[in-house]
Design a protein around this motif. Structure first.
Motif, mmCIF file in Angstrom:
data_model
loop_
_atom_site.group_PDB
_atom_site.id
_atom_site.type_symbol
_atom_site.label_atom_id
_atom_site.label_comp_id
_atom_site.label_asym_id
_atom_site.label_seq_id
_atom_site.Cartn_x
_atom_site.Cartn_y
_atom_site.Cartn_z
ATOM 1 N N ALA A 32 0.854 -1.182 0.000
ATOM 2 C CA ALA A 32 0.000 0.000 0.000
ATOM 3 C C ALA A 32 0.892 1.235 0.000
ATOM 4 O O ALA A 32 2.036 1.191 0.451
ATOM 5 C CB ALA A 32 -0.906 0.004 1.225
ATOM 6 N N HIS A 39 -4.002 -2.900 9.938
ATOM 7 C CA HIS A 39 -4.327 -3.511 8.652
ATOM 8 C C HIS A 39 -5.442 -4.516 8.905
ATOM 9 O O HIS A 39 -5.375 -5.291 9.850
ATOM 10 C CB HIS A 39 -3.103 -4.216 8.060
ATOM 11 N N CYS A 55 -10.028 -9.030 5.340
ATOM 12 C CA CYS A 55 -11.385 -9.574 5.313
ATOM 13 C C CYS A 55 -11.308 -11.072 5.015
ATOM 14 O O CYS A 55 -10.698 -11.486 4.025
ATOM 15 C CB CYS A 55 -12.243 -8.875 4.258
ATOM 16 N N LYS A 62 -9.899 -9.024 0.802
ATOM 17 C CA LYS A 62 -9.288 -7.711 0.585
ATOM 18 C C LYS A 62 -8.582 -7.274 1.859
ATOM 19 O O LYS A 62 -8.945 -7.681 2.956
ATOM 20 C CB LYS A 62 -10.343 -6.679 0.198
ATOM 21 N N TYR A 115 -7.303 -3.839 3.992
ATOM 22 C CA TYR A 115 -7.552 -2.410 4.157
ATOM 23 C C TYR A 115 -6.556 -1.827 5.152
ATOM 24 O O TYR A 115 -6.243 -2.458 6.156
ATOM 25 C CB TYR A 115 -8.964 -2.175 4.716
ATOM 26 N N CYS A 116 -6.082 -0.615 4.863
ATOM 27 C CA CYS A 116 -5.316 0.157 5.835
ATOM 28 C C CYS A 116 -6.342 1.015 6.571
ATOM 29 O O CYS A 116 -7.021 1.838 5.962
ATOM 30 C CB CYS A 116 -4.295 1.052 5.155
ATOM 31 N N LEU A 117 -6.490 0.792 7.867
ATOM 32 C CA LEU A 117 -7.453 1.541 8.662
ATOM 33 C C LEU A 117 -6.752 2.660 9.413
ATOM 34 O O LEU A 117 -5.658 2.474 9.934
ATOM 35 C CB LEU A 117 -8.152 0.614 9.660
ATOM 36 N N CYS A 131 -15.289 -7.337 6.366
ATOM 37 C CA CYS A 131 -15.229 -5.913 6.049
ATOM 38 C C CYS A 131 -16.630 -5.307 5.940
ATOM 39 O O CYS A 131 -17.642 -6.022 5.907
ATOM 40 C CB CYS A 131 -14.456 -5.679 4.754
#
Length: 88
Positions: free
Chosen positions: A23, A40, A43, A48, A50-52, A78
């Motif tokens: 990312a 991170h 899901c 997938k 995701y960077c939270l 997710c």
């Protein structure tokens, strides 16, 4: 990819299978120090990552230890997969 990581352009995220994903780093990352201390999310339904924007708490290291990277990974469903499940 290692060059982009070394230059502070990308950061590596490992998925549930141990595969490296990448990312874009934040603007505060530099060649010598990444500032990607966030959660991170993997899901387990759509796979997938995701960077939270959830800050990882600082960890006080024991004397003699120096942490250069701290990772925090959450696994679950997710928002998109939850909304699909809720419809059915």
């Amino acid at each position: 990819m290692n060059t982009y990581e070394d230059k502070g352009i990308l950061h590596r995220i490992m998925d549930m299978n141990g595969t490296a994903n990448y990312a874009i780093c934040s603007a505060s990352c530099t060649e010598h120090h990444h500032h990607d201390e966030h959660v991170h999310f993997n899901c387990t339904n759509c796979f997938k990552i995701y960077c939270l924007e959830v800050t990882v708490p600082r960890i006080k290291m024991p004397q003699g230890f120096t942490a250069t990277t701290v990772n925090s990974t959450a696994y679950g469903i997710c928002e998109k997969c939850n909304s699909i499940t809720a419809v059915h």
